[in-house]
Design a protein around this motif. Structure first.
Motif, mmCIF file in Angstrom:
data_model
loop_
_atom_site.group_PDB
_atom_site.id
_atom_site.type_symbol
_atom_site.label_atom_id
_atom_site.label_comp_id
_atom_site.label_asym_id
_atom_site.label_seq_id
_atom_site.Cartn_x
_atom_site.Cartn_y
_atom_site.Cartn_z
ATOM 1 N N PRO A 1 24.264 18.160 13.414
ATOM 2 C CA PRO A 1 24.386 19.127 12.318
ATOM 3 C C PRO A 1 23.104 19.902 12.061
ATOM 4 C CG PRO A 1 24.468 16.845 11.508
ATOM 5 C CD PRO A 1 24.572 16.784 12.985
ATOM 6 N N ARG A 2 21.934 19.279 12.242
ATOM 7 C CA ARG A 2 20.678 19.994 11.989
ATOM 8 C C ARG A 2 20.459 21.094 13.022
ATOM 9 N NH1 ARG A 2 15.739 16.238 10.431
ATOM 10 N NH2 ARG A 2 15.976 15.471 12.561
ATOM 11 N N ALA A 3 20.785 20.809 14.279
ATOM 12 C CA ALA A 3 20.683 21.853 15.299
ATOM 13 C C ALA A 3 21.662 22.977 14.998
ATOM 14 C CB ALA A 3 20.956 21.265 16.684
ATOM 15 N N GLY A 4 22.886 22.612 14.588
ATOM 16 C CA GLY A 4 23.884 23.629 14.262
ATOM 17 C C GLY A 4 23.426 24.528 13.132
ATOM 18 N N GLN A 5 22.840 23.940 12.089
ATOM 19 C CA GLN A 5 22.357 24.740 10.967
ATOM 20 C C GLN A 5 21.238 25.685 11.414
ATOM 21 O OE1 GLN A 5 23.614 25.014 8.002
ATOM 22 N NE2 GLN A 5 25.168 23.415 8.265
ATOM 23 N N SER A 6 20.386 25.205 12.341
ATOM 24 C CA SER A 6 19.295 26.049 12.836
ATOM 25 C C SER A 6 19.847 27.232 13.621
ATOM 26 C CB SER A 6 18.355 25.219 13.723
ATOM 27 O OG SER A 6 17.337 26.024 14.265
ATOM 28 N N TYR A 7 20.801 26.963 14.533
ATOM 29 C CA TYR A 7 21.426 28.057 15.282
ATOM 30 C C TYR A 7 22.116 29.023 14.330
ATOM 31 C CZ TYR A 7 20.914 24.754 19.185
ATOM 32 O OH TYR A 7 20.436 23.878 20.109
ATOM 33 N N GLY A 8 22.786 28.461 13.316
ATOM 34 C CA GLY A 8 23.489 29.301 12.350
ATOM 35 C C GLY A 8 22.541 30.224 11.604
ATOM 36 N N ARG A 9 21.358 29.717 11.241
ATOM 37 C CA ARG A 9 20.374 30.560 10.538
ATOM 38 C C ARG A 9 19.898 31.697 11.436
ATOM 39 N NH1 ARG A 9 18.719 25.489 8.483
ATOM 40 N NH2 ARG A 9 17.156 25.267 10.145
ATOM 41 N N ASP A 10 19.684 31.402 12.736
ATOM 42 C CA ASP A 10 19.254 32.454 13.657
ATOM 43 C C ASP A 10 20.292 33.563 13.744
ATOM 44 O OD1 ASP A 10 17.631 30.245 16.088
ATOM 45 O OD2 ASP A 10 16.944 31.074 14.183
ATOM 46 N N VAL A 11 21.560 33.166 13.922
ATOM 47 C CA VAL A 11 22.628 34.161 14.037
ATOM 48 C C VAL A 11 22.794 34.912 12.719
ATOM 49 C CG1 VAL A 11 25.100 34.491 14.467
ATOM 50 C CG2 VAL A 11 23.801 32.843 15.837
ATOM 51 N N GLU A 12 22.710 34.180 11.605
ATOM 52 C CA GLU A 12 22.847 34.798 10.285
ATOM 53 C C GLU A 12 21.750 35.837 10.050
ATOM 54 O OE1 GLU A 12 25.161 34.027 7.925
ATOM 55 O OE2 GLU A 12 24.364 35.291 6.334
ATOM 56 N N SER A 13 20.536 35.549 10.544
ATOM 57 C CA SER A 13 19.416 36.471 10.300
ATOM 58 C C SER A 13 19.640 37.830 10.948
ATOM 59 C CB SER A 13 18.112 35.857 10.828
ATOM 60 O OG SER A 13 18.118 35.789 12.250
ATOM 61 N N LEU A 14 20.400 37.854 12.060
ATOM 62 C CA LEU A 14 20.631 39.118 12.761
ATOM 63 C C LEU A 14 21.983 39.741 12.448
ATOM 64 C CD1 LEU A 14 19.138 38.404 16.308
ATOM 65 C CD2 LEU A 14 18.039 39.403 14.326
ATOM 66 N N PHE A 15 22.997 38.905 12.187
ATOM 67 C CA PHE A 15 24.357 39.433 12.023
ATOM 68 C C PHE A 15 24.910 39.226 10.615
ATOM 69 C CE2 PHE A 15 23.898 38.505 16.542
ATOM 70 C CZ PHE A 15 24.392 39.662 17.126
ATOM 71 N N GLY A 16 24.081 38.708 9.701
ATOM 72 C CA GLY A 16 24.574 38.378 8.369
ATOM 73 C C GLY A 16 25.143 39.550 7.595
ATOM 74 N N ASP A 17 24.665 40.754 7.879
ATOM 75 C CA ASP A 17 25.166 41.933 7.149
ATOM 76 C C ASP A 17 26.564 42.341 7.588
ATOM 77 O OD1 ASP A 17 21.875 43.511 7.180
ATOM 78 O OD2 ASP A 17 22.763 42.060 5.783
ATOM 79 N N VAL A 18 26.944 41.949 8.818
ATOM 80 C CA VAL A 18 28.238 42.404 9.355
ATOM 81 C C VAL A 18 29.168 41.255 9.718
ATOM 82 C CG1 VAL A 18 27.297 44.564 10.241
ATOM 83 C CG2 VAL A 18 27.251 42.525 11.680
ATOM 84 N N ALA A 19 28.710 40.015 9.554
ATOM 85 C CA ALA A 19 29.544 38.876 9.956
ATOM 86 C C ALA A 19 29.277 37.677 9.052
ATOM 87 C CB ALA A 19 29.270 38.506 11.418
#
Length: 687
Positions: A13-31
């Protein structure tokens, strides 16, 4: 614009949250980004719909397993992780010649990270993989870990936490392309992120740098395509000619752009396409001594034709691309992961099986693995491939019984574009093509329909296939290893399995011994699972004797479940009271017998009653019913359950003579005893 949905799936889960933050930082405005983990159970079952699922390679064991957890026809891709440049600079300062631990959750993850570090030039130290259960080597004073400090030995003097690895720039670009968000790639935050992530792929960096310099996304696309592309406007004037088209036609874009296509490319029927406003199918043209496929496609805006594109392909380029694609797929998971050295056991039965299969592996004949469920047939299939002459080729595994007939055919043979509704543009390679010069493992082969049995027989006889909806014969070179947990001879006698295919597949039959026939291998395998799960416990003499005498109907798979159950009891040593209730039930020994209390027949569970009712209704309609349908009906009735629980209930009913279970897609049918049990009124409907 409605937001896209991106789901990240990881083991930890900690790795998943880290990957999620990376993706959120770039795509959070549209996804909207959701994160699921195997370890905390959120990734179990069928996940909610998303426009794209990105799964780490350690989350599930195979692409087939991932497919069971995402909705049908979902877009899936792999999570790719790398280090940040700033962390690599820190590691570059480690004293040369030092022995350094790299600490991670599993051995595989640790070795993968070490390989990546060495690829980035951090080679001045001697890296040692370390993980839960590993023995601490002597004379080591430095440890590096990606946010897994809890696994670093306390006695290590210098501990360096480089944080979770970040998603690669290539992964972020793939997400943007798959979701139609290419316009984001040139934004400042994407550029900043890309510059912070380490990459050693020079050709990729070069292509991406070129795309940034070009202001037009159209030109980026043109130069990225592997086909030759020539574009004309509504007047038939050339306005685009990519690099591959220049190579094929032996001309220069600077010389032809702005000129009439009829003059510079007289062999391309642009005029006909513009007049008829219809796609002109590919035709063969001899060009500069090479056979070239030429296809022309009109560009329509509403009812007006505003231009056309010609797609040019050299025949040898098509063949090379097929081989390249197969190699790419090989590196994306189509490889054998286990060898005979990974088969744990010292019993005579297992040693004899390994010796026989080692000798068979060097042949090219089909092998049929026969054994009960959970005996490790797929592991042996991996080992056979790695011991064969095809070890450098792909290894592809598929569970035949897990697919409906129409889907299984397209999975095995592939399909052409437009072969059926929902078919991907450009078609798709089948697993038989992907297995070219390698091995295809067909698990539960008895579940294959008669129609597909005929097609598989042709593959074995003629070594050629035809894709669904296609007209071209494709030669292939594939070695088949099949597995079954039923008697194929009986299936042949019943007429549900072709005799000629049976004799083709069973050229080299091998029976895999059940766990109950392997003696003390039980405790060797148990110790391996303890190490794998990062736990350590002892067994009381009574428990050891009980496990030794237990029948193990689920074999090694059931043993792993028992070890994991012991882990969560929190007890050491494990006593008889710590045994799972399912083990007692299957052994025919209620817990009350161990404690001296009188045995009381257990009350049927809610799921038991529900399954019995649905089986009875299917029996009234004179139709079998399968596990997937039972699970669907349970969800519709808002009854919490899982496919594993339904499988267990059906197995329990089968032991009691209430139901007859057919393998594959045959479904289950209620026996006369089962009908009487329901009709007696002891089992009530669930509202």
């Amino acid at each position: 614009m409605e937001k896209k949905k991106i789901s990240i799936i990881a083991l930890d889960p900690r790795a998943g949250q880290s990957y999620g933050r990376d993706v959120e930082s770039l795509f959070g405005d549209v996804a909207d980004v959701s994160v699921f983990s195997v370890m905390d159970g959120t990734a179990m079952g069928v996940l909610p719909h998303a426009d794209l699922f990105a799964a780490s390679t350690d989350a599930f064991g195979s692409p087939e397993e991932l497919a069971r957890h995402v909705p049908i026809d979902s877009q899936t891709m792999a999570v790719e992780a790398s280090f940040r440049w700033q962390e690599l600079r820190r590691l570059k300062e480690l004293p040369a010649g030092s022995r350094v631990l790299f600490v991670n959750m599993t051995e595989t993850m640790a070795r993968e990270a070490i390989a990546q570090l060495e690829q980035f030039g951090i080679t001045q130290v001697h890296w040692i993989p370390f993980y839960p259960g590993a023995e601490l080597p002597p004379d080591v004073h430095i440890a590096v870990t990606p946010d897994e400090m809890r696994y670093v030995p306390e006695e290590i003097e210098t501990k360096i936490d480089v944080g979770q690895r970040a998603c690669t720039s290539g992964m972020m670009i793939e997400i943007a392309l798959r979701l139609g968000l290419e316009h984001l790639l040139e934004t400042e935050k994407f550029q900043t992120y890309f510059q912070s992530i380490a990459t050693s792929n020079y050709s990729f960096d070069q292509m991406f740098a070129r795309s940034i310099r070009l202001e037009s996304q159209f030109h980026i696309l043109m130069e990225t395509l592997e086909d030759g592309v020539v574009g004309v406007n509504e007047k038939g004037e050339v306005f685009a000619c990519n690099r591959h088209a220049e190579e094929i036609t032996r001309t220069s874009a600077d010389l032809v752009v702005g000129k009439a296509a009829s003059q510079v490319f007289p062999y391309i029927p642009f005029s006909k396409c513009l007049q008829e406003r219809e796609r002109l199918p590919a035709k063969i043209t001899r060009l500069n001594g090479v056979n070239v496929s030429v296809e022309v496609v009109p560009v329509m805006r509403q009812s007006a034709c505003i231009g056309a594109f010609a797609l040019l392909q050299r025949f040898n380029d098509v063949e090379a691309r097929q081989s390249q694609l197969r190699n790419q797929l090989l590196h994306k998971g189509y490889r054998a992961k286990y060898g005979f050295e990974d088969v744990i056991g010292e019993s005579e039965a297992i040693q004899r099986t390994k010796d026989v299969l080692r000798r068979m592996a060097v042949s090219e004949s089909p092998i049929l693995l026969i054994g009960q469920t959970g005996t490790g047939k797929e592991l042996f299939a991996h080992a056979v491939h790695r011991a064969s002459r095809r070890k450098d080729g792909p290894f592809v595994a598929i569970n035949v019984a897990a697919f409906p007939e129409n889907l299984l055919e397209s999975e095995l043979f592939g399909y052409e574009e437009g072969a059926f509704t929902g078919a991907k543009k450009g078609g798709r390679l089948g697993l038989l093509e992907i297995s070219h010069q390698g091995t295809l493992f067909l698990d539960e082969v008895e579940g294959m329909s008669p129609a597909l049995q005929i097609k598989l027989l042709r593959v074995l006889q003629e070594r050629e296939i035809m894709r669904v909806g296609g007209t071209t014969i494709i030669p292939i070179d594939v070695r088949i290893v099949a597995a079954t947990n039923e008697s194929l001879e009986q299936k042949v006698a019943e007429g549900t399995f072709r005799r000629d295919l049976y004799y083709r597949l069973s050229t080299l039959p091998v029976e895999i011994p059940p766990l109950s026939a392997r003696g003390n291998d039980l405790f060797l395998i148990l110790a391996h699972f303890q190490q794998e799960l990062g736990t350590c416990f002892r067994l009381s003499p009574q428990v050891r004797e009980f496990l030794r005498s237990y029948a193990w109907p689920g074999n090694i798979r059931e043993l792993r479940n028992v070890v994991e159950y012991f882990l969560y009891t929190g007890h050491d040593p494990i006593t008889m009271e710590d045994l799972p209730p399912t083990v007692f039930h299957r052994a025919g020994k209620p817990i009350s017998e161990q404690t001296g209390a009188p045995a009381v027949p257990p009350e049927p569970s809610e799921v038991f009653r529900f399954v019995l009712e649905q089986l009875y209704r299917a029996s009234e309609d004179r139709q079998p019913i399968g596990r997937e349908r039972l699970l669907q009906l349970a969800r519709e009735a808002f009854l919490p359950t899982s496919q594993q629980e339904i499988r267990s209930v059906l197995a329990q009913m089968a032991e009691q003579g209430l139901v007859r279970i057919s393998r594959g897609r045959g479904g289950s049918q209620l026996t006369a005893d089962g009908r009487r049990l329901y009709e007696n009124g002891h089992i009530h409907s669930i509202k």
